[in-house]
Scaffold this active site. Structure first.
Site, mmCIF file in Angstrom:
data_model
loop_
_atom_site.group_PDB
_atom_site.id
_atom_site.type_symbol
_atom_site.label_atom_id
_atom_site.label_comp_id
_atom_site.label_asym_id
_atom_site.label_seq_id
_atom_site.Cartn_x
_atom_site.Cartn_y
_atom_site.Cartn_z
ATOM 1 N N ASP A 1 0.813 -1.313 -0.122
ATOM 2 C CA ASP A 1 0.060 0.026 -0.026
ATOM 3 C C ASP A 1 1.109 1.132 -0.267
ATOM 4 O O ASP A 1 2.106 1.202 0.359
ATOM 5 C CB ASP A 1 -0.969 0.025 1.243
ATOM 6 C CG ASP A 1 -1.942 -1.146 1.153
ATOM 7 O OD1 ASP A 1 -2.311 -1.437 0.069
ATOM 8 O OD2 ASP A 1 -2.235 -1.521 2.167
ATOM 9 N N ASP B 1 -7.313 -1.225 -4.201
ATOM 10 C CA ASP B 1 -8.321 -0.879 -3.246
ATOM 11 C C ASP B 1 -9.201 0.249 -3.703
ATOM 12 O O ASP B 1 -10.146 0.340 -3.761
ATOM 13 C CB ASP B 1 -7.396 -0.231 -1.829
ATOM 14 C CG ASP B 1 -6.808 -1.406 -1.391
ATOM 15 O OD1 ASP B 1 -7.266 -2.620 -1.522
ATOM 16 O OD2 ASP B 1 -5.759 -1.087 -0.641
#
Length: 199
Positions: free
Chosen positions: A143, A177
């Site tokens: 991420d 995401d």
């Protein structure tokens, strides 16, 4: 929307997702941050793959999560093919394609990253390293997008949270995401168009 266009959308999301993850993984040390604006930063973290770093406890928690995701992606893929075959709304097909692409993008990390990268703690990771950090199905999800838009103490008159420290938005996420969130958002906002009532 044709199956070919849905495949193209999925391919583009996966390409951008994986290129951004590989770039960050090979150019950032774990925890490193680059401030582009006060409200937008690239901040490299890794997690087990659930929202906000949540974990399934136990020795096989990560494996269970990865296998569950693989089955979920097959289910989403079937839903997409069925929606296209039955000529459902473009809103629905685009949403499913985005959710599929996002789920598949994070699965790639979980399945492969543990065996193609070495660790990122204190050094830059190497792609196709002879000393990988993990095993099959035990990779960590990369991420990097961080938007700390506002941080401070909430007014004391607010019920429950008044006077407490608060940050909006404190999640760190990736392209996959974003694709999932966008797909779900389309379904929520354009629900009547995604699921039109038959006459």
């Amino acid at each position: 929307m044709s199956l070919r266009k849905a495949y193209l959308l999925i391919f583009l999301v996966l390409l951008v997702d994986q290129l951004s993850k590989i770039y960050v993984k090979t150019n950032f040390v774990l925890g490193e941050e680059v401030v582009l604006f006060d409200w937008f930063r690239i901040h490299f973290i890794e997690n087990e793959g659930m929202a906000w770093g949540t974990k399934i406890p136990g020795e096989y928690g990560k494996l269970i999560l990865t296998v569950f995701r693989i089955f979920a992606v097959f289910g989403i893929g079937y839903w997409l093919a069925d929606a296209i075959k039955k000529r459902h709304s473009r809103y629905l097909i685009v949403s499913i394609a985005l959710i599929f692409a996002g789920a598949a993008g994070n699965i790639l990390d979980s399945v492969f990253y543990g065996v193609i990268f070495d660790g990122s703690e204190g050094n830059l990771a190497t792609l196709f390293s002879p000393t990988p950090y993990g095993t099959w199905f035990h990779g960590l999800v990369v991420d990097m997008f961080y938007f700390p838009i506002w941080e401070g103490n909430l007014p004391s008159w607010l019920p429950f949270f008044g006077g407490k420290h608060f940050m909006f938005f404190n999640a760190i996420f990736n392209v996959a995401d974003m694709a999932i969130s966008t797909g779900v958002g389309i379904l929520l906002v354009f629900n009547k168009r995604a699921f039109p009532k038959s006459a």
